[in-house]
Scaffold this active site. Structure first.
Site, PDB file in Angstrom:
ATOM      1  N   GLY A  57      25.790  -3.038  11.833  1.00  0.00           N
ATOM      2  CA  GLY A  57      25.950  -4.496  11.968  1.00  0.00           C
ATOM      3  C   GLY A  57      25.551  -5.211  10.686  1.00  0.00           C
ATOM      4  O   GLY A  57      24.598  -4.818  10.019  1.00  0.00           O
ATOM      5  N   ARG A 106      23.800 -13.571  10.786  1.00  0.00           N
ATOM      6  CA  ARG A 106      22.955 -14.682  11.247  1.00  0.00           C
ATOM      7  C   ARG A 106      21.557 -14.683  10.617  1.00  0.00           C
ATOM      8  O   ARG A 106      20.801 -15.629  10.775  1.00  0.00           O
ATOM      9  CB  ARG A 106      22.871 -14.670  12.774  1.00  0.00           C
ATOM     10  N   GLN A 110      30.278   3.747   8.681  1.00  0.00           N
ATOM     11  CA  GLN A 110      31.293   3.118   9.532  1.00  0.00           C
ATOM     12  C   GLN A 110      31.829   1.945   8.712  1.00  0.00           C
ATOM     13  O   GLN A 110      31.243   0.868   8.689  1.00  0.00           O
ATOM     14  CB  GLN A 110      30.690   2.620  10.854  1.00  0.00           C
ATOM     15  N   TYR A 127     -16.214 -10.309 -13.897  1.00  0.00           N
ATOM     16  CA  TYR A 127     -15.072  -9.397 -13.892  1.00  0.00           C
ATOM     17  C   TYR A 127     -15.555  -8.023 -14.313  1.00  0.00           C
ATOM     18  O   TYR A 127     -16.067  -7.832 -15.421  1.00  0.00           O
ATOM     19  CB  TYR A 127     -13.955  -9.863 -14.841  1.00  0.00           C
ATOM     20  N   ARG A 183     -27.158 -13.554 -30.133  1.00  0.00           N
ATOM     21  CA  ARG A 183     -27.251 -14.960 -29.766  1.00  0.00           C
ATOM     22  C   ARG A 183     -27.663 -15.726 -31.020  1.00  0.00           C
ATOM     23  O   ARG A 183     -28.560 -15.294 -31.745  1.00  0.00           O
ATOM     24  CB  ARG A 183     -28.328 -15.119 -28.697  1.00  0.00           C
TER      25      ARG A 183
END
Ligand code: UD1
Ligand code: CA
Length: 453
Positions: A9, A13, A71, A362, A436
């Site tokens: 099919g 639809r 088919q 992270y 730093r």
């Protein structure tokens, strides 16, 4: 046993570029559900009858136990089954299913096959409150099935029959061959109707038995997105029901979606709006907060996943606390009592017991030891734009906030990294390492004032 699945099919639809039988229900193509059920019955061979443009279907679901029969033109269900004949054995039971009827229970089909037996014929029927559109089961005075009449061909009297054909039948290959050759298309739809073989069986003296599913939904097909959504809800409700029966606490069984398999231990609690995809296993006492998405995840006993967390391809150790708003990506392995807090992302990393990354971090391509504290805003710089490198953080390390670990880099056992460090070389064990600029105060400095004109 052999199985034929009709899937030619077009599904116009659906209004979709994706063929109807590939439309997902619970994250799996409709046809995938049917094939899985057929396999669970121990089918030796499955033959799928597919239609024009069905190459996509083939590509998506091909497997060694599948045969494909094209088919090219859809001339009716009888014609469709005829295309499968070259793939069927000389004799023996054949079960006919539909690629757009995804929820038939295994047990229902097993009963049907038993009803048909070695030599016979059995048909799955249901009573419909509104049978319009369906083929009606016509019985004689002794309640024996004599034929099926399609709605469009039925008389007024026949249309009052509420017992309908689900389309699912089990019969013998040797009989099917003869009958399919005799089906004609002189009917209201000009189609070769598979149900015409019922009258032929009766004419050949074969008793047509019927069996029934537990519920009508098992036989419902999908033709449009509204029906797809309806079956999705039904399926989710059934899965939620099964979890409740297994002792899982669901705050609202109408607000959980399982798109795959969900294994649960004792005393698992799941709050609303959670989605489970792929294979998820939750150990004893696990709690999942509201609005979490878990895909291919195992969560060990006693762990808590707080709301709005997204976990994909991760292992969470016992008693760990994840989220809220945490993201665990593939290759994440957390040992017991690991804390991953809000806005922390972990990818392809192992984190040993009792370590914490509670805020805005992270951790990617890293091996983190136990009792490590990863401060807020810390990230592993695992990617130089071309290659990925690993970061190793040994046991009992303390990493101050806002630190960048430029991989490949190693932080030795018990080391401390000062806040704001950009670590480009290994940090020795036990010591404080920091990078730093020195803090500076300018005495008497004044803020600029607005110039008046
Ligand atoms: C069919 C039955 C009807 C039954 C109903 C249950 C026939 C003639 N009628 O009607 O008795 O009550 O199902 O839903 O069988 N298909 C193909 N190739 C074709 C035609 C159909 O593969 O040439 C497939 C469709 O994709 C679909 C299934 O067969 O999956 C049923 O076809 P459909 O046209 O929907 O049959 P109905 O008219 O609903
Ligand atoms: Ca139909």
């Amino acid at each position: 046993m052999h199985v034929v699945v009709l899937a030619a099919g077009q599904g116009k639809r659906m209004r979709s570029a994706l063929p109807k039988v590939l439309q997902p229900l619970a994250g799996r193509p409709l046809l995938g559900h049917v094939l899985a059920t057929a396999r669970s019955l121990g089918a030796q061979k499955l033959c799928v009858v597919y239609g024009h443009g069905g190459e996509q279907v083939r590509a998506a679901l091909d497997a060694p136990d599948l045969a494909w029969a094209l088919q090219a033109e859809q001339l009716g269900t009888g014609h469709a089954v005829a295309q499968a004949l070259p793939h069927l054995p000389e004799s023996g039971p054949v079960l006919i299913l539909y690629g757009d009827v995804p929820l038939t229970r295994r047990e229902t089909l097993a009963e049907l096959v038993v009803a048909a037996g070695e030599e016979g014929f059995a048909l799955l029927t249901v009573d419909m409150a509104d049978p319009s559109g369906y083929g009606r089961i016509v019985r004689d005075g002794e309640h024996r099935v004599v034929r099926i009449v399609e709605h469009k061909d039925a008389s007024e009297a026949e249309r009052t029959i509420r017992e309908v054909n689900t389309g699912i039948i089990c019969c013998q290959a040797q009989h099917l061959r003869g009958w399919l050759g005799k089906i004609r298309n002189d009917n209201a739809q000009g189609e070769y109707y598979l149900p015409d073989i019922i009258a032929m069986a009766v004419a050949d003296g074969i008793e047509v038995k019927t069996s029934r599913p537990l519920a009508v939904w098992e036989t419902l097909g999908v033709n449009d997105k509204a029906q797809l959504a309806e079956l999705e809800r039904l399926h989710q409700r059934n899965q939620a029901q099964a979890l409740l029966v297994a002792g899982v606490t669901l705050i609202d069984p109408a607000r959980i979606d399982i798109r795959g398999t969900l294994e649960t231990g004792r005393d698992v609690e799941i709050d609303v709006n959670c989605v489970f995809e792929g294979r998820v296993a939750l150990g004893d006492g696990v709690k999942i907060g509201a609005n979490c998405v878990l895909k291919d995840v195992t969560v060990a006993a006693g762990a808590v996943i707080h709301p709005f967390s997204h976990l994909d391809g991760a292992e969470v150790g016992a008693k760990s606390l994840i989220g809220p708003f945490a993201r665990l990506r593939p290759g994440t392995k957390l040992a017991e009592d690991v804390h991953i807090g809000n806005f922390t992302e972990v990818k392809n990393s192992t984190i040993a017991a009792h370590s914490k990354a509670n805020h805005l971090a992270y951790v990617g391509d890293a091996d983190v030891g136990s009792k490590v504290n990863i401060g807020a805003g810390t990230i592993t710089c695992n990617y130089d734009g071309a290659n990925k490198f690993r970061t190793v953080i040994e046991d009992e390390v303390f990493i101050g906030s806002d630190t960048q670990l430029v991989a490949p880099v190693r932080v030795g056992k018990g080391a401390t990294l000062g806040a704001g460090t950009t670590l480009t070389k290994d940090a020795p064990a036990g010591d404080l390492t920091l990078s730093r600029a020195k803090q500076l105060t300018v005495p008497g400095w004044k803020r600029p004032v607005k110039i008046t004109k």
